[in-house]
Design an enzyme around this catalytic site. Structure first.
Site, mmCIF file in Angstrom:
data_model
loop_
_atom_site.group_PDB
_atom_site.id
_atom_site.type_symbol
_atom_site.label_atom_id
_atom_site.label_comp_id
_atom_site.label_asym_id
_atom_site.label_seq_id
_atom_site.Cartn_x
_atom_site.Cartn_y
_atom_site.Cartn_z
ATOM 1 N N HIS A 121 17.232 6.055 9.972
ATOM 2 C CA HIS A 121 17.919 4.758 9.939
ATOM 3 C C HIS A 121 19.038 4.731 8.897
ATOM 4 O O HIS A 121 19.431 3.668 8.433
ATOM 5 C CB HIS A 121 16.907 3.623 9.692
ATOM 6 C CG HIS A 121 15.952 3.450 10.839
ATOM 7 N ND1 HIS A 121 14.793 2.707 10.762
ATOM 8 C CD2 HIS A 121 15.999 3.930 12.114
ATOM 9 C CE1 HIS A 121 14.164 2.743 11.928
ATOM 10 N NE2 HIS A 121 14.865 3.483 12.760
ATOM 11 N N CYS A 129 32.975 3.675 7.306
ATOM 12 C CA CYS A 129 33.938 2.780 7.950
ATOM 13 C C CYS A 129 33.387 2.382 9.312
ATOM 14 O O CYS A 129 32.994 3.249 10.108
ATOM 15 C CB CYS A 129 35.289 3.473 8.098
ATOM 16 S SG CYS A 129 36.436 2.459 9.047
ATOM 17 N N THR A 190 4.070 3.013 8.152
ATOM 18 C CA THR A 190 4.896 2.411 9.213
ATOM 19 C C THR A 190 4.030 1.637 10.201
ATOM 20 O O THR A 190 2.912 2.052 10.506
ATOM 21 C CB THR A 190 5.749 3.467 9.957
ATOM 22 O OG1 THR A 190 6.519 2.802 10.970
ATOM 23 C CG2 THR A 190 4.936 4.578 10.589
ATOM 24 N N ASN A 215 -2.351 4.308 5.850
ATOM 25 C CA ASN A 215 -1.881 2.927 5.921
ATOM 26 C C ASN A 215 -3.082 2.023 5.632
ATOM 27 O O ASN A 215 -4.148 2.217 6.220
ATOM 28 C CB ASN A 215 -1.348 2.659 7.349
ATOM 29 C CG ASN A 215 -0.516 1.402 7.443
ATOM 30 O OD1 ASN A 215 -0.843 0.391 6.834
ATOM 31 N ND2 ASN A 215 0.551 1.465 8.217
HETATM 32 P P1 OAD Z 1 7.041 -2.412 8.752
HETATM 33 O O1 OAD Z 1 7.308 -3.530 7.821
HETATM 34 O O2 OAD Z 1 7.148 -2.678 10.195
HETATM 35 O O3 OAD Z 1 5.601 -1.803 8.458
HETATM 36 C C1 OAD Z 1 5.209 -1.451 7.153
HETATM 37 C C2 OAD Z 1 3.876 -0.769 7.213
HETATM 38 O O4 OAD Z 1 3.553 -0.325 5.906
HETATM 39 C C3 OAD Z 1 2.728 -1.660 7.695
HETATM 40 O O5 OAD Z 1 1.995 -0.995 8.700
HETATM 41 C C4 OAD Z 1 1.882 -1.865 6.430
HETATM 42 O O6 OAD Z 1 0.498 -1.987 6.715
HETATM 43 C C5 OAD Z 1 2.163 -0.566 5.688
HETATM 44 N N1 OAD Z 1 1.953 -0.612 4.241
HETATM 45 C C6 OAD Z 1 2.065 -1.660 3.404
HETATM 46 N N2 OAD Z 1 1.817 -1.287 2.142
HETATM 47 C C7 OAD Z 1 1.527 0.047 2.172
HETATM 48 C C8 OAD Z 1 1.186 1.014 1.176
HETATM 49 N N3 OAD Z 1 1.091 0.698 -0.117
HETATM 50 N N4 OAD Z 1 0.949 2.281 1.598
HETATM 51 C C9 OAD Z 1 1.038 2.625 2.890
HETATM 52 N N5 OAD Z 1 1.370 1.742 3.870
HETATM 53 C C10 OAD Z 1 1.611 0.472 3.517
HETATM 54 O O7 OAD Z 1 8.018 -1.215 8.288
HETATM 55 P P2 OAD Z 1 8.508 0.054 9.106
HETATM 56 O O8 OAD Z 1 7.483 0.536 10.050
HETATM 57 O O9 OAD Z 1 9.071 0.999 8.122
HETATM 58 O O10 OAD Z 1 14.670 -0.560 10.735
HETATM 59 O O11 OAD Z 1 9.709 -0.597 9.908
HETATM 60 C C11 OAD Z 1 10.455 0.187 10.757
HETATM 61 C C12 OAD Z 1 11.854 -0.306 10.832
HETATM 62 O O12 OAD Z 1 11.882 -1.715 11.105
HETATM 63 C C13 OAD Z 1 12.641 -0.203 9.541
HETATM 64 O O13 OAD Z 1 13.130 1.082 9.263
HETATM 65 C C14 OAD Z 1 13.768 -1.169 9.787
HETATM 66 C C15 OAD Z 1 13.018 -2.310 10.428
HETATM 67 O O14 OAD Z 1 13.751 -2.993 11.359
HETATM 68 C C16 OAD Z 1 15.987 -0.774 10.648
HETATM 69 O O15 OAD Z 1 16.467 -1.450 9.749
HETATM 70 C C17 OAD Z 1 16.794 -0.131 11.716
#
Ligand code: OAD
Length: 248
Positions: A121, A129, A190, A215
């Site tokens: 990402h 730009c 994630t 997670n």
């Molecule tokens: P999410 O906010 O969707 O998920 C975060 C995950 O981290 C959840 O499953 C939580 O349970 C877990 N979590 C929380 N605290 C934690 C810890 N201390 N250790 C391990 N896990 C933990 O975030 P992402 O899956 O990263 O994209 O989101 C994916 C994408 O959605 C991002 O990259 C972003 C967003 O839209 C773009 O901006 C293109």
């Protein structure tokens, strides 16, 4: 579960680490979804869409500039460090991260070993730009002042992927290749809700890899995972590292 995971990681396997925002939570970066997630606020969700750049560039760039400034204060946590130490001392590791911070790179600098790290990402460190794609790394340039490109005069923006945009081709291709050939895939922090990043562990699984999820909560990928470690990255990963070291 740590023991079971360590068993799969002790014999120098080929590993793909698929990281999400949960990996950086313990460094002070909020996640997107869930109770404390940034997307609880509809206004913030709006600032991650490409269409907002056309209609509300000033607000959007101010928000990104604040995040770029916060980045300078962040430090890698025990989870980032344990992953890089595993990569340095065991197996053959590739990282596919959805995170736009540089905490895996910071951990790499601290430990003196840099594995391949693919940013699916993009990166907050990078400025690009919006018109010609000219890009460079610079955290000090103030995007809030709406700077323009020295090559074509187009509007500059952070080098991240917004909703409505394609992922960068090379990081995605390299990550997919790693998914096809890995023995183990570690899925950490994630929700597994955003494609195509979420398809990488599925590809790994269908290519025969063992999937380990780290997670504290269940995710959209949990059912596909073979080993579920229900703990925070900053606790589980150092414990896993210790167990792997102990077995070698
Ligand atoms: P999410 O906010 O969707 O998920 C975060 C995950 O981290 C959840 O499953 C939580 O349970 C877990 N979590 C929380 N605290 C934690 C810890 N201390 N250790 C391990 N896990 C933990 O975030 P992402 O899956 O990263 O994209 O989101 C994916 C994408 O959605 C991002 O990259 C972003 C967003 O839209 C773009 O901006 C293109």
């Amino acid at each position: 579960m740590i023991q079971q995971a360590a068993e799969h990681l002790s014999d120098d396997p080929t590993v793909l680490v698929c990281a999400g925002s949960g990996l950086s939570v313990e460094s002070g970066v909020p996640t997107f979804r869930g109770e404390d997630g940034m997307f609880r606020d509809d206004d913030i969700a709006r600032l991650t869409r490409v269409t907002t750049f056309e209609t509300d560039r000033r607000d959007m760039m101010k928000w990104y500039q604040d995040r770029r400034e916060q980045l300078r204060e962040l430090e890698p946590n025990a989870g980032h460090l344990a992953l890089i130490e595993l990569a340095r001392d065991t197996g053959d590791y590739v990282f596919a991260t959805q995170n736009v911070d540089h905490l895996l790179e910071a951990a790499s600098s601290e430990l003196g070993y840099r594995p391949p790290i693919h940013h699916l990402h993009g990166s907050l460190l990078e400025v690009r730009c919006h018109h010609c794609g000219f890009s460079f790394e610079d955290l000090r340039l103030d995007l809030g002042e709406l700077p323009t490109c020295e090559q074509c005069g187009g509007p500059l923006r952070p080098g991240v992927v917004w909703f409505g945009e394609a992922l960068p081709t090379i990081p995605l291709r390299r990550s997919s290749e790693a998914a096809e050939r890995c023995d183990v895939c570690i899925v950490v922090g994630t929700s597994g809700l955003v494609q195509p990043a979420a398809s990488l562990p599925v590809t790994a699984k269908s290519s025969g890899a063992t999937l380990i999820e780290i997670n504290p909560n269940s995710s959209a990928l949990s059912d596909a995972c073979d080993i579920l470690i229900r703990d925070k990255a900053g606790t589980a990963l150092p414990a896993l590292l210790e167990e792997v070291k102990h077995r070698r």
